[in-house]
Design an enzyme around this catalytic site. Sequence first.
Site, PDB file in Angstrom:
ATOM      1  N   GLU A  17     -97.606   9.372  -3.221  1.00 15.77           N
ATOM      2  CA  GLU A  17     -96.337  10.312  -3.382  1.00 15.77           C
ATOM      3  C   GLU A  17     -95.368   9.721  -4.050  1.00 15.77           C
ATOM      4  OE1 GLU A  17     -93.337  13.546  -1.220  1.00 15.77           O
ATOM      5  OE2 GLU A  17     -94.530  12.043  -0.005  1.00 15.77           O
ATOM      6  N   ASP A  29     -75.718  16.777  28.065  1.00 13.76           N
ATOM      7  CA  ASP A  29     -74.407  16.571  27.348  1.00 13.76           C
ATOM      8  C   ASP A  29     -74.629  15.899  26.093  1.00 13.76           C
ATOM      9  OD1 ASP A  29     -74.886  14.464  28.745  1.00 13.76           O
ATOM     10  OD2 ASP A  29     -73.076  13.924  29.547  1.00 13.76           O
ATOM     11  N   ASP A  47     -88.408  10.261  -0.346  1.00 17.72           N
ATOM     12  CA  ASP A  47     -89.815  10.765   0.016  1.00 17.72           C
ATOM     13  C   ASP A  47     -91.001  10.041  -0.629  1.00 17.72           C
ATOM     14  OD1 ASP A  47     -91.862  12.460   1.379  1.00 17.72           O
ATOM     15  OD2 ASP A  47     -91.274  14.238   0.038  1.00 17.72           O
ATOM     16  N   GLU A  50     -97.503  14.361  -5.196  1.00 20.55           N
ATOM     17  CA  GLU A  50     -98.175  13.840  -4.118  1.00 20.55           C
ATOM     18  C   GLU A  50     -99.463  14.435  -3.884  1.00 20.55           C
ATOM     19  OE1 GLU A  50     -96.445  15.524  -0.227  1.00 20.55           O
ATOM     20  OE2 GLU A  50     -94.541  16.534  -1.620  1.00 20.55           O
ATOM     21  N   HIS A  86    -102.775  21.352  -0.062  1.00 24.86           N
ATOM     22  CA  HIS A  86    -101.515  21.590  -0.249  1.00 24.86           C
ATOM     23  C   HIS A  86    -101.178  21.360  -1.619  1.00 24.86           C
ATOM     24  CE1 HIS A  86    -100.937  17.290  -0.822  1.00 24.86           C
ATOM     25  NE2 HIS A  86    -101.586  16.907   0.251  1.00 24.86           N
ATOM     26  N   TYR A  96    -108.334  14.538   1.928  1.00 24.87           N
ATOM     27  CA  TYR A  96    -108.430  14.419   3.501  1.00 24.87           C
ATOM     28  C   TYR A  96    -109.873  14.721   3.916  1.00 24.87           C
ATOM     29  CZ  TYR A  96    -103.658  14.960   2.147  1.00 24.87           C
ATOM     30  OH  TYR A  96    -102.314  14.789   1.609  1.00 24.87           O
ATOM     31  N   ARG A 131    -103.034   9.869   0.559  1.00 19.63           N
ATOM     32  CA  ARG A 131    -102.078  10.663  -0.169  1.00 19.63           C
ATOM     33  C   ARG A 131    -101.221   9.628  -0.851  1.00 19.63           C
ATOM     34  NH1 ARG A 131    -100.366  13.909   3.452  1.00 19.63           N
ATOM     35  NH2 ARG A 131     -98.330  13.121   3.952  1.00 19.63           N
ATOM     36  N   HIS A 171     -87.232  18.842   1.306  1.00 20.55           N
ATOM     37  CA  HIS A 171     -87.957  20.320   0.549  1.00 20.55           C
ATOM     38  C   HIS A 171     -86.659  20.806  -0.148  1.00 20.55           C
ATOM     39  CE1 HIS A 171     -92.300  20.251   2.628  1.00 20.55           C
ATOM     40  NE2 HIS A 171     -91.879  18.796   2.121  1.00 20.55           N
ATOM     41  N   ASP A 208     -95.927   8.575   5.418  1.00 20.65           N
ATOM     42  CA  ASP A 208     -95.105   9.580   4.615  1.00 20.65           C
ATOM     43  C   ASP A 208     -93.620   9.161   5.358  1.00 20.65           C
ATOM     44  OD1 ASP A 208     -93.863  11.517   3.313  1.00 20.65           O
ATOM     45  OD2 ASP A 208     -95.555  12.915   3.563  1.00 20.65           O
ATOM     46  N   HIS A 219     -98.904  16.830   8.788  1.00 23.20           N
ATOM     47  CA  HIS A 219     -97.576  16.694   9.621  1.00 23.20           C
ATOM     48  C   HIS A 219     -97.600  16.041  10.490  1.00 23.20           C
ATOM     49  CE1 HIS A 219     -95.502  19.917   6.710  1.00 23.20           C
ATOM     50  NE2 HIS A 219     -96.073  18.807   6.037  1.00 23.20           N
ATOM     51  N   HIS A 233     -92.756  19.482  -4.713  1.00 17.34           N
ATOM     52  CA  HIS A 233     -91.693  20.259  -4.325  1.00 17.34           C
ATOM     53  C   HIS A 233     -90.584  19.525  -4.463  1.00 17.34           C
ATOM     54  CE1 HIS A 233     -90.765  17.184  -1.280  1.00 17.34           C
ATOM     55  NE2 HIS A 233     -91.876  17.043  -0.806  1.00 17.34           N
TER      56      HIS A 233
END
Length: 450
Positions: free
Chosen positions: A413, A46, A276, A389, A355, A393, A411, A366, A265, A248, A359
């Site tokens: 960004e 619930d 972001d 960004e 990548h 890696y 990274r 996104h 991130d 991710h 974006h």
Amino acid sequence: MRDQSHLRHQDRQTDHAARRRRLAQVVGENGVALIAATPERNRNNDVDYPYRPNSDFRYLTGFTEPEAIAVIAPGFEAGDYLLFCRERDVEQEIWVGRRAGPEGAMAWYGADSAYDIDDFDDWLAKLLDGRQRLYITLGTHKEFEHDVLRRMEKLRSQGRRATPPNEIVSLDRILHEMRLRKSAAEVDLMREAAATSARAHAAAMRAVRPGMHEYQLAAVLHYEFEMDGMSWAYPSIVGAGENACVLHYIENAAPMKDGDLVLIDAGAEYRGYAGDITRTFPVNGRFTAAQRELYDVVLAANRAAIDAARPGEPVNAVHQAALHVLVEGLVRLGLLEGDVEDVIETERYRSFFMHGTSHWIGMDVHDVGDYKSGDEWRLLEPGMALTVEPGLYVQAGSETAPRRFWNTGIRVEDDIVITDDGCDVLTSDVPKDADEIEALMAQGQSGGGA
């Protein structure tokens, strides 16, 4: 405390009303547009997930309750903008919170007329009758969309008693093109989200210590978000050491070791608009020589990409600028061999940079909007908002990378908005130069504050 004078409810509703007028001009008196708020989603038993309406619905209405349907019907006798929502219910409001009700929908949210959501089925035939085109989302709220289309076919089968639309037009593309160019009011909201996001990242830099767990650093971020009355815009990524190489990674469960870099991130959401930011920094407060070498390459790529973000440039110019700097760095540091242009053409860099650089960002992290028109990249325009960004890696066991770079994910960004002569970096409040990061972290380790 933030100055919110420019974000008063009435000011925001003026912005929503202007969007509805723009949509009404597209729809015209021969058309009708229907858009429903997506339903609540169950988490377990619930317990439901905290409710957030789909961004297109909120963009048009500012209405944040579930079980609501907006109608744009230019020239309709009850008004151009109708909103169907839940009635006030004192007993339910005691348990689960207050409702606007139809009266509030008109008084506070600008509806010309508003009615009980349970009455929508009775109104649908009248709303569709005599209209040539139905504008509706396709795939956003499938149950609602299928029901409307089924009802429309039923009306059509009744012959002369009803004349429903004979053309269906996707509302998604129209709204997404509108959302792509941010108004000044929207940029103000994004600036607020970015400012809080930046404070949270800076707080994490001051708080981190070897031996802390990633989830503890995530808690620092979320504390800062909620202290400013915001939530996270997406699940926060806090990955140290090898976890920083997982794009991710959201487990946020591992201890952070002395000598690790930690990649965060994370961004706050303010009144439906996302921040972001990604920053990468040493857990012990000091970059190693190898970490600094790779970090400076990524930082240079970030800055080159921002410099390339100008009105009139194709959107992929941002990625191309970053990519060239990254590949030059990979070759110079010995992670790849060969001519830079050949590496780019053959995409041999993808082992370390897999990548895109950007974006769109806005109500969705996104965000919506096409990147191409046909086969051509669309040109950047003032008001478009996007991320920058670049990253590198290097996983353990890489066949071409020197061992000193293994288990390093970096990274950097930022969020930017295109202006008349360049771009505005919304996220500049959080340091990204390595020396500035180390100086800020030293304040935290010595007990000082920013």
